[in-house]
Design a protein around this motif. Structure first.
Motif, PDB file in Angstrom:
ATOM      1  N   ASN A 249       0.700  -1.213  -0.038  1.00  0.00           N
ATOM      2  CA  ASN A 249       0.102  -0.113  -0.044  1.00  0.00           C
ATOM      3  C   ASN A 249       0.922   1.153  -0.012  1.00  0.00           C
ATOM      4  O   ASN A 249       0.503   2.197  -0.742  1.00  0.00           O
ATOM      5  N   ALA A 250       1.982   1.373   0.766  1.00  0.00           N
ATOM      6  CA  ALA A 250       2.763   2.277   0.765  1.00  0.00           C
ATOM      7  C   ALA A 250       3.496   2.659  -0.545  1.00  0.00           C
ATOM      8  O   ALA A 250       3.498   3.878  -0.739  1.00  0.00           O
ATOM      9  N   VAL A 251       4.053   1.835  -0.908  1.00  0.00           N
ATOM     10  CA  VAL A 251       4.795   1.794  -2.288  1.00  0.00           C
ATOM     11  C   VAL A 251       3.947   2.257  -3.606  1.00  0.00           C
ATOM     12  O   VAL A 251       4.325   2.742  -4.717  1.00  0.00           O
ATOM     13  N   SER A 252       2.587   1.695  -3.647  1.00  0.00           N
ATOM     14  CA  SER A 252       1.602   1.987  -4.538  1.00  0.00           C
ATOM     15  C   SER A 252       0.928   3.319  -4.332  1.00  0.00           C
ATOM     16  O   SER A 252       0.432   3.556  -5.400  1.00  0.00           O
ATOM     17  N   ALA A 253       0.955   4.063  -3.356  1.00  0.00           N
ATOM     18  CA  ALA A 253       0.397   4.987  -3.055  1.00  0.00           C
ATOM     19  C   ALA A 253       0.815   6.090  -3.543  1.00  0.00           C
ATOM     20  O   ALA A 253       0.048   7.025  -4.219  1.00  0.00           O
ATOM     21  N   LYS A 254       2.364   6.255  -3.935  1.00  0.00           N
ATOM     22  CA  LYS A 254       2.749   7.577  -4.485  1.00  0.00           C
ATOM     23  C   LYS A 254       2.875   7.227  -5.992  1.00  0.00           C
ATOM     24  O   LYS A 254       2.999   8.191  -6.725  1.00  0.00           O
ATOM     25  N   LYS A 255       3.198   6.133  -6.503  1.00  0.00           N
ATOM     26  CA  LYS A 255       3.299   6.040  -7.811  1.00  0.00           C
ATOM     27  C   LYS A 255       2.852   4.411  -8.152  1.00  0.00           C
ATOM     28  O   LYS A 255       2.899   3.539  -7.393  1.00  0.00           O
ATOM     29  N   SER A 256       2.803   4.192  -9.529  1.00  0.00           N
ATOM     30  CA  SER A 256       2.469   2.841  -9.884  1.00  0.00           C
ATOM     31  C   SER A 256       3.407   1.892  -9.745  1.00  0.00           C
ATOM     32  O   SER A 256       4.815   2.172 -10.077  1.00  0.00           O
ATOM     33  N   ALA A 257       3.102   0.831  -8.996  1.00  0.00           N
ATOM     34  CA  ALA A 257       4.376  -0.261  -8.798  1.00  0.00           C
ATOM     35  C   ALA A 257       3.919  -1.546  -9.115  1.00  0.00           C
ATOM     36  O   ALA A 257       2.525  -1.928  -9.168  1.00  0.00           O
TER      37      ALA A 257
END
Length: 395
Positions: A249-257
Motif C-alpha cells: 500500500n505504501a509504495v503503490s500510493a505514490k506511484k504505480s508499482a
C-alpha cells in the motif's frame, strides 16, 4: 531473459562485427536492439565456431540472444530438412515460453514448445509438423524420446539454460540421461548458461556428456549493486504478511508499482495471495502445482497490469522476465545465496533500476547482514510509518 537485458555495450561493438548476418541484425533493430552486450560479444564468436561452452553472466545481461543468434545461423547449415537440429532445455514453463518468444522475434525457423503438464498427444502432433528447434522441460522431452516420438539423430546442438538448476537433484537424473543419449551424435555442440554457473558444473557436464566443454565467466557488471537498491524491513514471522500488505500500500500510493513477492515455501503462496486479496490488494499467484493455463493467465494478468502484485515461489525465481517490475519482496532468505541473486534479478531489467526488499525477523536480518558482505551490496534499513516507507532516522 529479456530481449537485451543490459543496455551497456562498447561503442565499437556491432552484431555485424561478430558475424551475425544482416537478416538477424535487422530483426534485432526492429525490437530496438542495436548493439551487443558484453556477454554477447564474448560468447557469440565462440558458439559460431562450434565450440562447446558453459558461460556465467549476471542476470539481466542478455544471455538468451548470446546463444540463440549463433545457433540459429548454424541450424541453417545443418543437413536434414524437417529434423530436430537443436534442443533447448530450461527448468520452467515460463522460461521455455520466453525463449521461444525471443526466437520467434528474429527467426521464422519452426520451433516447438514441449513441456510437462501439457497433453502429450497434442505435443506428438506438434512434432509431426517437423520443428527444427525444440524448447522445453527435460522430463517431457525425454519421455517423447523414449516413446520414439522425438527423433534426435539429427540434433547437433543442445542448450541447457539455467544449467545449475537442471543439475539440481530433482532434475539431474533426467538431464544426465538426455545428455547420455545425445552424446552419441557426431559433432554435438553443448551450450550451458546461468548467472550462477561455475567450473564445478562444467566438470559435471563434461562427465555426463563426454564432451570437451570450456567455461567462460563474464566479468561482474555489478547489476545487484549498481541497478538495484536493497532494503531491509524488520518483522516478526507472525507479522510478515501484515507488513507486506502495508508495504504494498505504501509504495503503490505514490506511484504505480509492479511487485513480485517471493517465498521459499511453495505451500504458502496461495495463503499469502488469499490474505492480500482479502485486504483488497489485487494480486495473482504462481506455484508449481498450478495447471499450465492457470499459470499463463496469472503471468498475463501481472504482465498486462490487471494485477500489480504476483506472489510466487523460488521455482520461478529464474523463469520470469517481465518488464517494469519496480519491487521484489523476499519474505524469507533462502540458505543458498543464488536464490537471493535470482529473485532480486527479476527487477532492474532492460536497463531499468529497481528495489529489492527483504522482510525478515531477527535471525534473517543477521543473515542478511552477512549476505550483504558476501555479495558486496549496500542494504538500507527501512520501516513503515503512517503509510510510508521511511528510514529509521527520519522518525
Amino acid at each position: 531473459m529479456s530481449d537485451n537485458e543490459n543496455k551497456s555495450e562498447s561503442s565499437e561493438a556491432t552484431f555485424g562485427a561478430l558475424g551475425v548476418s544482416e537478416k538477424y541484425t535487422e530483426k534485432l533493430e526492429a525490437i530496438n536492439i542495436k548493439a551487443p552486450t558484453a556477454v554477447q560479444s564474448r560468447i557469440i564468436p565462440l558458439l559460431s565456431n562450434g565450440k562447446s561452452v558453459i558461460f556465467k553472466s549476471e542476470t539481466g545481461t542478455g544471455k538468451t540472444f548470446a546463444f540463440l543468434l549463433p545457433i540459429l545461423a548454424q541450424i541453417e547449415n545443418i543437413e536434414g530438412n524437417g529434423s530436430v537440429k537443436a534442443l533447448i532445455f530450461s527448468p520452467t514453463y515460463e522460461l521455455s515460453s520466453q525463449i521461444k518468444a525471443q526466437l520467434q522475434k528474429i527467426s521464422s525457423i519452426k520451433s516447438a514448445l514441449i513441456i510437462g503438464a501439457s497433453p502429450i498427444k497434442r505435443q506428438i502432433e506438434t512434432l509431426k509438423e517437423k520443428p527444427e528447434v525444440v524448447i522445453g522441460s527435460v522430463g517431457r522431452i525425454l519421455e517423447l524420446i523414449r516413446l520414439k516420438k522425438l527423433k534426435t539423430s539429427a540434433v547437433k546442438i543442445v542448450v541447457l539454460d539455467e544449467i545449475d538448476r537442471l543439475f539440481d537433484r530433482e532434475l539431474r537424473d533426467d538431464t544426465k540421461e538426455v545428455l547420455s543419449l545425445l552424446s552419441k551424435n557426431e559433432n554435438l555442440q553443448f551450450i550451458g548458461c546461468s548467472a550462477t554457473a561455475n567450473s564445478k558444473i562444467c566438470e559435471s557436464a563434461k562427465k555426463m556428456s563426454g564432451l570437451e566443454i570450456g567455461f567462460e565467466a563474464l566479468p561482474e557488471e555489478n547489476i545487484l549493486s549498481r541497478k538495484i537498491e536493497h532494503w531491509a524491513i524488520f518483522a516478526e514471522r507472525r507479522d510478515k504478511i501484515d507488513t507486506l500488505r502495508s508495504f504494498i500500500n505504501a509504495v503503490s500510493a505514490k506511484k504505480s508499482a509492479k511487485i513480485i513477492v517471493f517465498t521459499s515455501r511453495g505451500d504458502q503462496v496461495e495463503n499469502i495471495a488469499r490474505k492480500l486479496t482479502f485486504k483488497k490488494i489485487k494480486c495473482v499467484s504462481l506455484y508449481a502445482k498450478m495447471g499450465k493455463l492457470e499459470r499463463k493467465n496469472a503471468v498475463d494478468a501481472f504482465r498486462s497490469g490487471k494485477s500489480n502484485v504476483l506472489v510466487t515461489s523460488d521455482v520461478f525465481a529464474r523463469g520470469l522476465d517481465i518488464c517494469g517490475v519496480t519491487h521484489v519482496v523476499q519474505l524469507d532468505l533462502n540458505e543458498d545465496d543464488a536464490y537471493f541473486t535470482h529473485r532480486a534479478g527479476r527487477t532492474a531489467r532492460q536497463g531499468e533500476s529497481g528495489v529489492n526488499v527483504v522482510i525478515g525477523d531477527e535471525r534473517e536480518m543477521r543473515n542478511y547482514a552477512s549476505l550483504e558482505k558476501r555479495l558486496k551490496i549496500v542494504v538500507h534499513p527501512k520501516m513503515l510509518f503512517r503509510g510510508e516507507v521511511v528510514e529509521p532516522r527520519e522518525l
